[in-house]
Write a protein that holds these residues in place. Structure first.
Motif, PDB file in Angstrom:
ATOM      1  N   PRO A 130       0.836  -1.304   0.034  1.00 38.87           N
ATOM      2  CA  PRO A 130       0.037  -0.109   0.002  1.00 38.87           C
ATOM      3  C   PRO A 130       0.809   1.144  -0.048  1.00 38.87           C
ATOM      4  O   PRO A 130       0.186   2.279  -0.517  1.00 38.87           O
ATOM      5  N   LEU A 131       1.987   1.132   0.329  1.00 37.27           N
ATOM      6  CA  LEU A 131       2.929   2.366   0.557  1.00 37.27           C
ATOM      7  C   LEU A 131       3.749   2.496  -0.739  1.00 37.27           C
ATOM      8  O   LEU A 131       4.278   3.639  -1.040  1.00 37.27           O
ATOM      9  N   LEU A 132       3.701   1.527  -1.657  1.00 32.95           N
ATOM     10  CA  LEU A 132       4.848   1.494  -2.828  1.00 32.95           C
ATOM     11  C   LEU A 132       3.894   2.206  -4.085  1.00 32.95           C
ATOM     12  O   LEU A 132       4.445   2.701  -5.013  1.00 32.95           O
ATOM     13  N   PHE A 133       2.639   1.755  -4.031  1.00 31.91           N
ATOM     14  CA  PHE A 133       2.032   1.825  -5.516  1.00 31.91           C
ATOM     15  C   PHE A 133       1.817   3.229  -6.038  1.00 31.91           C
ATOM     16  O   PHE A 133       2.120   3.683  -7.107  1.00 31.91           O
ATOM     17  N   GLY A 134       1.993   4.236  -5.118  1.00 33.00           N
ATOM     18  CA  GLY A 134       1.914   5.598  -5.393  1.00 33.00           C
ATOM     19  C   GLY A 134       3.081   6.320  -5.965  1.00 33.00           C
ATOM     20  O   GLY A 134       3.451   6.946  -6.962  1.00 33.00           O
ATOM     21  N   GLY A 135       4.368   5.733  -5.546  1.00 35.61           N
ATOM     22  CA  GLY A 135       5.694   6.197  -6.115  1.00 35.61           C
ATOM     23  C   GLY A 135       6.368   5.405  -6.861  1.00 35.61           C
ATOM     24  O   GLY A 135       7.505   5.844  -7.543  1.00 35.61           O
ATOM     25  N   TYR A 136       6.001   4.069  -7.211  1.00 37.99           N
ATOM     26  CA  TYR A 136       6.719   3.336  -7.825  1.00 37.99           C
ATOM     27  C   TYR A 136       5.844   2.419  -8.916  1.00 37.99           C
ATOM     28  O   TYR A 136       4.684   2.524  -8.632  1.00 37.99           O
ATOM     29  N   LYS A 137       6.575   1.699  -9.873  1.00 35.74           N
ATOM     30  CA  LYS A 137       5.719   1.074 -10.895  1.00 35.74           C
ATOM     31  C   LYS A 137       5.287  -0.449 -10.237  1.00 35.74           C
ATOM     32  O   LYS A 137       6.201  -1.192 -10.446  1.00 35.74           O
ATOM     33  N   LEU A 138       4.153  -0.493  -9.915  1.00 35.35           N
ATOM     34  CA  LEU A 138       3.645  -1.797  -9.614  1.00 35.35           C
ATOM     35  C   LEU A 138       2.605  -2.348 -10.359  1.00 35.35           C
ATOM     36  O   LEU A 138       1.548  -1.633 -10.957  1.00 35.35           O
ATOM     37  N   MET A 139       3.024  -3.453 -11.035  1.00 33.68           N
ATOM     38  CA  MET A 139       2.181  -4.227 -11.805  1.00 33.68           C
ATOM     39  C   MET A 139       1.448  -5.523 -11.432  1.00 33.68           C
ATOM     40  O   MET A 139       2.014  -6.126 -10.546  1.00 33.68           O
ATOM     41  N   ALA A 140       0.100  -5.901 -11.854  1.00 36.32           N
ATOM     42  CA  ALA A 140      -0.601  -6.822 -11.406  1.00 36.32           C
ATOM     43  C   ALA A 140      -0.260  -7.821 -12.571  1.00 36.32           C
ATOM     44  O   ALA A 140      -0.833  -7.491 -13.894  1.00 36.32           O
ATOM     45  N   TYR A 141       0.035  -9.054 -12.233  1.00 39.34           N
ATOM     46  CA  TYR A 141       0.364 -10.309 -13.383  1.00 39.34           C
ATOM     47  C   TYR A 141      -0.962 -11.032 -13.403  1.00 39.34           C
ATOM     48  O   TYR A 141      -1.291 -11.795 -12.344  1.00 39.34           O
TER      49      TYR A 141
END
Length: 433
Positions: free
Chosen positions: A236-247
């Motif tokens: 929850p703290l990463l998706f705003g500042g980094y590129k998180l992808m759902a596979y």
């Protein structure tokens, strides 16, 4: 082999779970060590996926009641001497208290306490996978998706009806699959764009770029109030500042015209249902694909044996039967028979899971029963037909009504007074089970 464009890839399997919802099957063992499908352990599926995908550098992080898990990996998951080396290993890693006298305090903390292993391996990216689910998955395809999208983190996502999604970590994505929100067990799960009524849920399998992993778990370790869990605290703290992808797991393709499969077997009902899935033909979960084998320990046991005995015919219908299991003059239907078990004449066993070295006596009736290893069921016993009587003697799952008989108490040779805090483990008298 996972090399080339993927760089140095390290697998870390989270295998320290207590599995409290699977009690009493987890009374003496960790959840990943719970037997499955007559001859396997739950962890065999995660390890098989990695090895079948060409990932041969694997650490298994263990913790609670880990002896049987440690032995299982030691006996069944060691590469031959010609392959042993820096990049070919399946090693168990207990909580070693590198950062103070404490156990692993969450999935992220387990990785934090073993950052030195990532450094020593010189990993470029890390596959962090759960050891307590039953699933078949080509990890390399997820890794290729991660690389193609230049992701910082990739989360394996499974599509479920939104009505069922609130029991999982839920993922909201944009049309390209980028994660724009991550909520742990929300009351109103977000729906997949363009697919109303369906939601993405996290499978608990992640691929991290090493730098992002190190930064995020070190930061989390200093955060007061954190539970040090990937789903609850890190993502929850990463998706705003980094590129998180759902596979999207549904896009995964296995060789041999096989089907992918995933099931969280964290409850007795789900554990039993996954076994019943195996007893269908064709099954949603196949164990018979030589191009994607589920690997485990091999034993020098004799083959399974069935035979009419004592004027009783023998019938075995829709069953899995492991090595050295024996059915003598009994009727067995939709049942899993583990190594070394024996069903004696006149007994009827239906929709049940019979554990290793279990002896079912004569003229017994068992229906929707899980019998854990090393039990003896006395002659004439009836289980699974009278819920009130079953509840007096055994564990009965409130949701499904399935009856569970845990492993017998540890038997002491000499009678003695047992302290109250140890009374749930030891017994000086046999109760027949």
């Amino acid at each position: 082999m996972i090399y080339g464009k993927y760089g140095r890839v390290l697998g870390m399997v989270l295998a320290g779970g207590k599995g409290e919802r699977l009690m009493p099957l987890t009374r003496y063992r960790a959840k990943p060590a719970v037997p499955f499908a007559a001859k396997y352990r739950i962890i065999d599926f995660a390890l098989s996926n990695m090895v079948n995908s060409g990932l041969f550098s694997i650490y298994c992080l263990i913790q609670f009641k880990s002896q049987s898990l440690h032995q299982h990996i030691g006996k069944g998951w060691q590469f031959g001497s010609a392959l042993r080396g820096r990049d070919f290993f399946v090693d168990v890693v207990p909580a070693q208290m590198w950062n103070g006298e404490r156990w692993y305090e969450g999935t992220a903390d387990a990785i934090f306490q073993n950052l030195h292993l990532i450094t020593l391996f010189n990993a470029d990216r890390v596959c962090i996978f759960a050891a307590d689910h039953i699933y078949k998955m080509d990890v390399e395809q997820m890794l290729a998706f991660h690389m193609d999208n230049k992701a910082d983190v990739t989360v394996a996502a499974y599509v479920v009806p939104s009505s069922q999604a609130s029991q999982f970590g839920c993922i909201a994505t944009d049309a390209a699959g980028r994660i724009v929100d991550f909520v742990e067990k929300p009351s109103v799960p977000p729906e997949i764009p363009g697919r109303p009524g369906f939601s993405y849920v996290s499978m608990g399998n992640y691929i991290f770029e090493r730098e992002i992993l190190e930064e995020s778990i070190i930061s989390d370790n200093t955060r007061k109030g954190s539970t040090h869990d990937f789903g609850r605290d890190i993502l929850p703290l990463l998706f705003g500042g980094y590129k998180l992808m759902a596979y999207d797991f549904s896009t995964n393709v296995l060789p041999g015209n096989d089907k992918t499969y995933w099931k969280d077997v964290g409850t007795i009902q789900a554990y039993w249902e996954a076994h019943m899935d195996l007893l269908q033909h064709p099954s949603q979960l196949s164990l018979y694909n030589p191009q994607w084998p589920i690997r485990t320990v091999s034993f020098a046991d004799p083959p399974s044996f069935t035979y009419p005995a004592d004027q009783h015919s023998c019938s075995v219908d829709s069953c899995l039967a492991a090595e050295s299991s024996r059915v003598l003059g009994a009727y067995i239907r939709r049942t899993v028979l583990s190594r070394g078990c024996m069903i004696n004449p006149g007994s009827v066993v239906e929709e049940s899971i019979i554990g290793q070295n279990v002896k079912v006596g004569r003229d017994c009736r068992l229906r929707r029963v899980i019998v854990d290893a090393h039990n003896t069921i006395p002659d004439g016993t009836s289980i699974g037909f009278d819920p009130e009587e079953d509840a007096k003697k055994y564990t009965v799952d409130k949701t499904s009504g399935i009856v569970i008989i845990g492993m017998p108490d540890i038997q002491l040779r000499k009678k003695m007074d047992i302290p109250n805090e140890l009374s749930n483990l030891f017994s000086t008298e046999s109760n027949g089970f």
